[in-house]
Design a protein around this motif. Structure first.
Motif, short mmCIF file in Angstrom:
data_model
loop_
_atom_site.label_atom_id
_atom_site.label_comp_id
_atom_site.label_asym_id
_atom_site.label_seq_id
_atom_site.Cartn_x
_atom_site.Cartn_y
_atom_site.Cartn_z
N ASN A 1 -11.21 85.13 -36.51
CA ASN A 1 -10.28 84.44 -35.60
C ASN A 1 -10.36 85.00 -34.18
OD1 ASN A 1 -8.46 82.23 -36.57
ND2 ASN A 1 -8.35 83.62 -38.31
N ILE A 2 -10.51 86.32 -34.08
CA ILE A 2 -10.58 86.92 -32.74
C ILE A 2 -11.92 86.57 -32.08
CG2 ILE A 2 -10.66 89.10 -31.47
CD1 ILE A 2 -8.65 90.17 -33.61
N GLU A 3 -13.01 86.77 -32.82
CA GLU A 3 -14.34 86.54 -32.21
C GLU A 3 -14.53 85.06 -31.84
OE1 GLU A 3 -17.29 88.96 -34.22
OE2 GLU A 3 -18.85 87.71 -33.33
N LEU A 4 -14.25 84.17 -32.77
CA LEU A 4 -14.44 82.74 -32.47
C LEU A 4 -13.36 82.23 -31.53
CD1 LEU A 4 -15.65 81.51 -35.99
CD2 LEU A 4 -17.03 81.96 -33.95
N GLY A 5 -12.17 82.82 -31.60
CA GLY A 5 -11.09 82.45 -30.67
C GLY A 5 -11.47 82.79 -29.24
N GLN B 1 -2.02 77.92 -51.69
CA GLN B 1 -3.09 77.25 -50.93
C GLN B 1 -4.41 77.97 -51.14
OE1 GLN B 1 -3.12 77.39 -46.71
NE2 GLN B 1 -2.24 79.43 -46.59
N PRO B 2 -5.50 77.20 -51.11
CA PRO B 2 -6.81 77.81 -51.34
C PRO B 2 -7.25 78.69 -50.19
CG PRO B 2 -6.93 75.38 -51.26
CD PRO B 2 -5.55 75.75 -50.91
N LYS B 3 -8.00 79.76 -50.49
CA LYS B 3 -8.47 80.63 -49.40
C LYS B 3 -9.42 79.88 -48.48
CE LYS B 3 -12.22 82.71 -52.00
NZ LYS B 3 -13.04 83.81 -52.36
N GLU B 4 -10.10 78.86 -49.01
CA GLU B 4 -11.03 78.08 -48.16
C GLU B 4 -10.28 77.28 -47.09
OE1 GLU B 4 -10.95 78.01 -51.49
OE2 GLU B 4 -12.82 79.03 -52.01
N MET B 5 -8.96 77.16 -47.23
CA MET B 5 -8.15 76.43 -46.24
C MET B 5 -7.53 77.37 -45.21
SD MET B 5 -8.42 73.23 -46.66
CE MET B 5 -7.07 72.68 -45.64
N LEU B 6 -7.87 78.66 -45.26
CA LEU B 6 -7.35 79.58 -44.24
C LEU B 6 -7.85 79.14 -42.87
CD1 LEU B 6 -7.85 83.01 -45.99
CD2 LEU B 6 -5.69 81.94 -45.40
N PRO B 7 -6.98 79.14 -41.85
CA PRO B 7 -7.42 78.68 -40.54
C PRO B 7 -8.26 79.71 -39.81
CG PRO B 7 -5.11 79.30 -40.48
CD PRO B 7 -5.55 79.46 -41.90
N VAL B 8 -9.32 79.25 -39.19
CA VAL B 8 -10.08 80.07 -38.24
C VAL B 8 -10.10 79.28 -36.93
CG1 VAL B 8 -12.30 81.13 -37.70
CG2 VAL B 8 -11.43 81.21 -40.04
N VAL B 9 -9.28 79.71 -35.99
CA VAL B 9 -9.01 79.02 -34.72
C VAL B 9 -8.49 77.60 -34.99
CG1 VAL B 9 -9.76 78.65 -32.35
CG2 VAL B 9 -10.85 80.45 -33.70
N HIS B 10 -9.32 76.55 -34.89
CA HIS B 10 -8.76 75.19 -35.06
C HIS B 10 -8.94 74.59 -36.44
CE1 HIS B 10 -8.68 75.00 -30.73
NE2 HIS B 10 -9.96 75.23 -30.68
N LYS B 11 -9.76 75.23 -37.26
CA LYS B 11 -10.16 74.55 -38.50
C LYS B 11 -10.05 75.47 -39.70
CE LYS B 11 -14.10 73.31 -35.78
NZ LYS B 11 -15.55 73.36 -35.70
N PRO B 12 -9.85 74.88 -40.88
CA PRO B 12 -9.96 75.71 -42.08
C PRO B 12 -11.42 76.12 -42.30
CG PRO B 12 -9.59 73.42 -42.69
CD PRO B 12 -9.50 73.49 -41.19
N VAL B 13 -11.61 77.27 -42.95
CA VAL B 13 -12.95 77.82 -43.14
C VAL B 13 -13.91 76.78 -43.71
CG1 VAL B 13 -14.28 79.63 -44.28
CG2 VAL B 13 -11.91 80.05 -43.70
N LYS C 1 -9.92 81.74 -22.97
CA LYS C 1 -9.64 82.43 -21.72
C LYS C 1 -8.33 83.23 -21.83
CE LYS C 1 -9.29 81.37 -16.79
NZ LYS C 1 -7.85 81.52 -16.58
N GLU C 2 -7.31 82.57 -22.34
CA GLU C 2 -6.01 83.23 -22.45
C GLU C 2 -6.06 84.39 -23.45
OE1 GLU C 2 -2.74 80.49 -22.80
OE2 GLU C 2 -1.43 82.09 -23.54
N MET C 3 -6.81 84.19 -24.53
CA MET C 3 -6.92 85.27 -25.53
C MET C 3 -7.61 86.50 -24.94
SD MET C 3 -7.88 83.97 -29.29
CE MET C 3 -8.07 85.60 -29.97
N LYS C 4 -8.64 86.24 -24.14
CA LYS C 4 -9.40 87.35 -23.55
C LYS C 4 -8.50 88.16 -22.62
CE LYS C 4 -13.93 88.17 -21.52
NZ LYS C 4 -13.65 88.67 -20.16
N GLU C 5 -7.75 87.45 -21.76
CA GLU C 5 -6.85 88.14 -20.82
C GLU C 5 -5.82 88.97 -21.58
OE1 GLU C 5 -7.30 84.61 -17.51
OE2 GLU C 5 -5.35 84.87 -18.51
N TRP C 6 -5.27 88.34 -22.62
CA TRP C 6 -4.24 89.01 -23.42
C TRP C 6 -4.82 90.25 -24.11
CZ3 TRP C 6 -4.54 89.54 -28.78
CH2 TRP C 6 -3.44 90.20 -29.35
N LEU C 7 -6.02 90.09 -24.68
CA LEU C 7 -6.63 91.18 -25.43
C LEU C 7 -6.94 92.36 -24.50
CD1 LEU C 7 -7.41 91.59 -28.39
CD2 LEU C 7 -9.73 90.89 -27.82
#
Ligand code: G1P
Length: 277
Positions: A253-257, A23-35, A265-271
């Motif tokens: 993924n972390i910053e935009l997530g 798969q192309p690197k441009e299709m790597l997911p960042v939160v909901h969408k590929p780059v 919200k859930e990511m922040k609590e978990w982190l």
């Protein structure tokens, strides 16, 4: 008026192997969408309706992603994308061999004709919209303009670098450029967003191999500058994610997530919990 955009997305993504075997690197997911969807959305929200994507081997998934999805319409993310796609014409062409970014851009010559165009690297995300700002600078100076950011000087040899005269806040007139220099004389790095004129093809067509034995876009722009042409650099103030390596992809993924309405919200609590351990 800029009416056309070009996205080079032909690189093999070897730094991501084995993820990029099929798969192309441009299709790597960042939160909901590929780059590359972030890139297309940036173009769309800049008011540009015609896009050429330069792909290569193993990149078919990009074309499928921007095709209509007809199986499950009950998904807001899909609906948002369809809305955008209904208003865009996206064309595809394949780079025949891996000969560098400059060679990939050459494939856009027939699409661009004599028009100025936006060039956005398919593995970089800029939030807020960087292209729109470059377009307004182009309107003012009627000359090519590229986006840059300040980086630590010890990292400069991994980037395209500019040297220039600071003509006003965040704006430079470029005096010289270097692709991945061994001894960088500046920490102003090129970040994958450009407004170019069709003149760049004259320089690309003349160019010999540069860094890494490849045809480098930076060298074509450098030759324009050395010929006395005006080229500007805008010091971008927003967040830029270069998904070219694993660390940056995970950081994106972390910053935009964390900022995301659905999962933030859930990511922040978990982190917060996780960091206490
Ligand atoms: C390319 C450009 C380089 C620029 C970089 C930004 O390099 O050649 O000038 O700084 O993109 O991401 P690459 O990252 O493809 O090696």
């Amino acid at each position: 008026m800029i009416r056309k955009a070009v996205i080079p997305a032909a690189g093999l993504g070897t730094r991501f192997l084995p993820i990029t075997k099929a798969q192309p690197k441009e299709m790597l997911p960042v939160v909901h969408k590929p780059v590359i969807q972030y890139v297309v959305e940036e173009i769309y929200s800049s008011g540009i309706k015609e896009i050429l994507v330069i792909t290569g081997k193993q990149k078919r998934a990009i074309e499928d992603h921007f095709d209509r999805y007809e199986i499950n319409k009950e998904n807001n993310y899909v609906d948002e994308l369809e809305e955008i796609l209904n208003n865009l014409d996206i064309f595809f062409i394949r780079q025949k061999e891996q000969k560098g970014l400059g060679d990939a851009v050459k494939y856009a010559e027939a699409f661009v004709e004599d028009d100025p165009f936006a060039l956005l690297l398919g593995d970089n995300i800029t939030i807020p919209n960087c292209t729109r700002i470059l377009m307004s600078i182009f309107e003012e100076f009627r000359a090519p303009v590229i986006a840059i950011e300040e980086i630590p000087i010890e990292k400069a040899r991994y980037h395209g670098i500019i040297k220039g005269e600071n003509i006003r806040d965040n704006l430079y007139r470029i005096e010289d450029m270097f692709e991945k220099p061994e001894e960088p004389g500046s920490n102003l790095a090129i970040i994958g967003r450009y407004i170019l004129t069709s003149e760049v093809f004259d320089y690309l067509n003349e160019l010999k191999e540069g860094y890494g034995g490849e045809i480098q876009l930076t060298d074509a722009l450098k030759n324009m500058v050395l010929d006395g042409k005006e080229v500007y650099a805008y010091l971008y103030q927003g967040s830029r994610f270069d998904i070219g390596n694993k660390q940056n992809w995970l950081k994106a993924n972390i910053e935009l997530g964390l900022e995301d309405d659905e999962v933030g919200k859930e990511m922040k609590e978990w982190l917060e919990e996780f960091m206490k351990l």
